[in-house]
Design a protein around this motif. Structure first.
Motif, PDB file in Angstrom:
ATOM      1  N   ARG A  71       0.802  -1.223   0.000  1.00  0.00           N
ATOM      2  CA  ARG A  71       0.000   0.000   0.000  1.00  0.00           C
ATOM      3  C   ARG A  71       0.837   1.277   0.000  1.00  0.00           C
ATOM      4  O   ARG A  71       1.869   1.343   0.636  1.00  0.00           O
ATOM      5  CB  ARG A  71      -0.920   0.000   1.201  1.00  0.00           C
ATOM      6  N   LEU A  72       0.296   2.241  -0.691  1.00  0.00           N
ATOM      7  CA  LEU A  72       0.801   3.608  -0.657  1.00  0.00           C
ATOM      8  C   LEU A  72      -0.422   4.484  -0.457  1.00  0.00           C
ATOM      9  O   LEU A  72      -1.223   4.664  -1.379  1.00  0.00           O
ATOM     10  CB  LEU A  72       1.523   3.955  -1.964  1.00  0.00           C
ATOM     11  N   THR A  73      -0.617   4.965   0.756  1.00  0.00           N
ATOM     12  CA  THR A  73      -1.829   5.728   1.065  1.00  0.00           C
ATOM     13  C   THR A  73      -1.653   7.223   0.851  1.00  0.00           C
ATOM     14  O   THR A  73      -2.644   7.928   0.692  1.00  0.00           O
ATOM     15  CB  THR A  73      -2.282   5.483   2.518  1.00  0.00           C
ATOM     16  N   ALA A  74      -0.417   7.712   0.854  1.00  0.00           N
ATOM     17  CA  ALA A  74      -0.197   9.147   0.661  1.00  0.00           C
ATOM     18  C   ALA A  74       1.185   9.381   0.061  1.00  0.00           C
ATOM     19  O   ALA A  74       2.148   8.706   0.416  1.00  0.00           O
ATOM     20  CB  ALA A  74      -0.313   9.893   1.980  1.00  0.00           C
ATOM     21  N   LEU A  75       1.252  10.327  -0.836  1.00  0.00           N
ATOM     22  CA  LEU A  75       2.512  10.757  -1.424  1.00  0.00           C
ATOM     23  C   LEU A  75       2.515  12.277  -1.406  1.00  0.00           C
ATOM     24  O   LEU A  75       1.673  12.906  -2.056  1.00  0.00           O
ATOM     25  CB  LEU A  75       2.667  10.246  -2.861  1.00  0.00           C
ATOM     26  N   GLU A  76       3.424  12.849  -0.660  1.00  0.00           N
ATOM     27  CA  GLU A  76       3.552  14.297  -0.602  1.00  0.00           C
ATOM     28  C   GLU A  76       4.710  14.706  -1.497  1.00  0.00           C
ATOM     29  O   GLU A  76       5.838  14.241  -1.322  1.00  0.00           O
ATOM     30  CB  GLU A  76       3.813  14.750   0.835  1.00  0.00           C
ATOM     31  N   VAL A  77       4.415  15.544  -2.472  1.00  0.00           N
ATOM     32  CA  VAL A  77       5.431  16.025  -3.402  1.00  0.00           C
ATOM     33  C   VAL A  77       5.679  17.491  -3.086  1.00  0.00           C
ATOM     34  O   VAL A  77       4.775  18.320  -3.197  1.00  0.00           O
ATOM     35  CB  VAL A  77       4.982  15.851  -4.869  1.00  0.00           C
ATOM     36  N   LEU A  78       6.891  17.801  -2.682  1.00  0.00           N
ATOM     37  CA  LEU A  78       7.249  19.167  -2.302  1.00  0.00           C
ATOM     38  C   LEU A  78       7.927  19.862  -3.468  1.00  0.00           C
ATOM     39  O   LEU A  78       8.838  19.311  -4.088  1.00  0.00           O
ATOM     40  CB  LEU A  78       8.185  19.140  -1.094  1.00  0.00           C
ATOM     41  N   CYS A  79       7.453  21.066  -3.768  1.00  0.00           N
ATOM     42  CA  CYS A  79       8.058  21.848  -4.840  1.00  0.00           C
ATOM     43  C   CYS A  79       8.056  23.316  -4.423  1.00  0.00           C
ATOM     44  O   CYS A  79       7.529  23.676  -3.375  1.00  0.00           O
ATOM     45  CB  CYS A  79       7.318  21.641  -6.155  1.00  0.00           C
ATOM     46  N   ASP A  80       8.628  24.168  -5.241  1.00  0.00           N
ATOM     47  CA  ASP A  80       8.667  25.595  -4.932  1.00  0.00           C
ATOM     48  C   ASP A  80       7.253  26.167  -4.863  1.00  0.00           C
ATOM     49  O   ASP A  80       6.357  25.743  -5.594  1.00  0.00           O
ATOM     50  CB  ASP A  80       9.476  26.351  -5.988  1.00  0.00           C
ATOM     51  N   ALA A  81       7.059  27.146  -3.993  1.00  0.00           N
ATOM     52  CA  ALA A  81       5.735  27.724  -3.763  1.00  0.00           C
ATOM     53  C   ALA A  81       5.121  28.306  -5.027  1.00  0.00           C
ATOM     54  O   ALA A  81       3.906  28.220  -5.225  1.00  0.00           O
ATOM     55  CB  ALA A  81       5.814  28.795  -2.681  1.00  0.00           C
ATOM     56  N   ASP A  82       5.931  28.870  -5.903  1.00  0.00           N
ATOM     57  CA  ASP A  82       5.374  29.468  -7.117  1.00  0.00           C
ATOM     58  C   ASP A  82       4.914  28.421  -8.129  1.00  0.00           C
ATOM     59  O   ASP A  82       4.302  28.743  -9.138  1.00  0.00           O
ATOM     60  CB  ASP A  82       6.368  30.441  -7.761  1.00  0.00           C
ATOM     61  N   ASP A  83       5.175  27.141  -7.845  1.00  0.00           N
ATOM     62  CA  ASP A  83       4.765  26.064  -8.734  1.00  0.00           C
ATOM     63  C   ASP A  83       3.557  25.283  -8.208  1.00  0.00           C
ATOM     64  O   ASP A  83       3.154  24.289  -8.810  1.00  0.00           O
ATOM     65  CB  ASP A  83       5.923  25.080  -8.936  1.00  0.00           C
ATOM     66  N   ASP A  84       2.979  25.721  -7.097  1.00  0.00           N
ATOM     67  CA  ASP A  84       1.885  24.978  -6.466  1.00  0.00           C
ATOM     68  C   ASP A  84       0.703  24.735  -7.398  1.00  0.00           C
ATOM     69  O   ASP A  84       0.149  23.644  -7.430  1.00  0.00           O
ATOM     70  CB  ASP A  84       1.386  25.703  -5.208  1.00  0.00           C
ATOM     71  N   GLU A  85       0.312  25.747  -8.144  1.00  0.00           N
ATOM     72  CA  GLU A  85      -0.859  25.623  -9.013  1.00  0.00           C
ATOM     73  C   GLU A  85      -0.634  24.574 -10.105  1.00  0.00           C
ATOM     74  O   GLU A  85      -1.485  23.715 -10.349  1.00  0.00           O
ATOM     75  CB  GLU A  85      -1.181  26.984  -9.635  1.00  0.00           C
ATOM     76  N   ALA A  86       0.520  24.620 -10.735  1.00  0.00           N
ATOM     77  CA  ALA A  86       0.837  23.654 -11.788  1.00  0.00           C
ATOM     78  C   ALA A  86       0.973  22.247 -11.206  1.00  0.00           C
ATOM     79  O   ALA A  86       0.529  21.270 -11.808  1.00  0.00           O
ATOM     80  CB  ALA A  86       2.122  24.047 -12.506  1.00  0.00           C
ATOM     81  N   ALA A  87       1.553  22.153 -10.020  1.00  0.00           N
ATOM     82  CA  ALA A  87       1.719  20.849  -9.370  1.00  0.00           C
ATOM     83  C   ALA A  87       0.370  20.243  -9.027  1.00  0.00           C
ATOM     84  O   ALA A  87       0.118  19.062  -9.281  1.00  0.00           O
ATOM     85  CB  ALA A  87       2.581  20.995  -8.120  1.00  0.00           C
ATOM     86  N   THR A  88      -0.514  21.045  -8.481  1.00  0.00           N
ATOM     87  CA  THR A  88      -1.847  20.561  -8.106  1.00  0.00           C
ATOM     88  C   THR A  88      -2.630  20.120  -9.337  1.00  0.00           C
ATOM     89  O   THR A  88      -3.326  19.100  -9.308  1.00  0.00           O
ATOM     90  CB  THR A  88      -2.611  21.656  -7.340  1.00  0.00           C
ATOM     91  N   ALA A  89      -2.493  20.850 -10.418  1.00  0.00           N
ATOM     92  CA  ALA A  89      -3.206  20.510 -11.653  1.00  0.00           C
ATOM     93  C   ALA A  89      -2.701  19.199 -12.264  1.00  0.00           C
ATOM     94  O   ALA A  89      -3.437  18.532 -12.990  1.00  0.00           O
ATOM     95  CB  ALA A  89      -3.061  21.642 -12.660  1.00  0.00           C
ATOM     96  N   ALA A  90      -1.472  18.803 -11.948  1.00  0.00           N
ATOM     97  CA  ALA A  90      -0.899  17.580 -12.525  1.00  0.00           C
ATOM     98  C   ALA A  90      -1.324  16.318 -11.782  1.00  0.00           C
ATOM     99  O   ALA A  90      -1.173  15.213 -12.312  1.00  0.00           O
ATOM    100  CB  ALA A  90       0.620  17.681 -12.524  1.00  0.00           C
ATOM    101  N   ILE A  91      -1.857  16.446 -10.587  1.00  0.00           N
ATOM    102  CA  ILE A  91      -2.209  15.273  -9.779  1.00  0.00           C
ATOM    103  C   ILE A  91      -3.231  14.371 -10.486  1.00  0.00           C
ATOM    104  O   ILE A  91      -3.002  13.169 -10.595  1.00  0.00           O
ATOM    105  CB  ILE A  91      -2.676  15.692  -8.373  1.00  0.00           C
TER     106      ILE A  91
END
Length: 115
Positions: free
Chosen positions: A72-92
């Motif tokens: 099982r993998l119940t959670a994966l936290e991907v940390l990136c630069d704050a200015d990339d949050d929107e693009a990162a969230t859209a890629a999920i």
């Protein structure tokens, strides 16, 4: 745990996917993982999708018709630069859709014809 991917200039989505897969396999009993994206030339949306794919597919277990423990993998936290949050969230959703499709293909490919 520290994982390296070699020369940052040479990192691409394949290398990022492989790094996430190595992390997921290195700690098989950990259900929650976190990974910090390195600064690369890879667009953050592509990097996030690749990391999701690598970690989730590294934990794949053929399950049709079998009982037993799952890797099982119940959670994966991907940390990136704050200015990339929107693009990162859209890629999920894209990364998760690719994982679901790949798992289905693996399940169907491994299912005997008599099932």
């Amino acid at each position: 745990m520290l994982l390296g991917g070699g020369d940052r200039a040479a990192l691409d989505t394949t290398a990022l996917r492989d790094i996430a897969a190595h992390l997921a396999r290195a700690v098989p009993k950990q259900e929650r993982l976190a990974l910090r994206l390195p600064a690369t030339d890879v667009p953050v949306a592509d990097a996030v999708a690749a990391v999701i794919e690598g970690a989730a597919l590294a934990r794949y277990v053929y399950r049709i018709g079998e009982d037993g423990l799952d890797a099982r993998l119940t959670a994966l936290e991907v940390l990136c630069d704050a200015d990339d949050d929107e693009a990162a969230t859209a890629a999920i959703p894209r990364g998760l859709a690719t994982v679901r499709a790949a798992k289905l293909a693996r399940d169907l490919g491994g299912t005997p014809a008599a099932c």
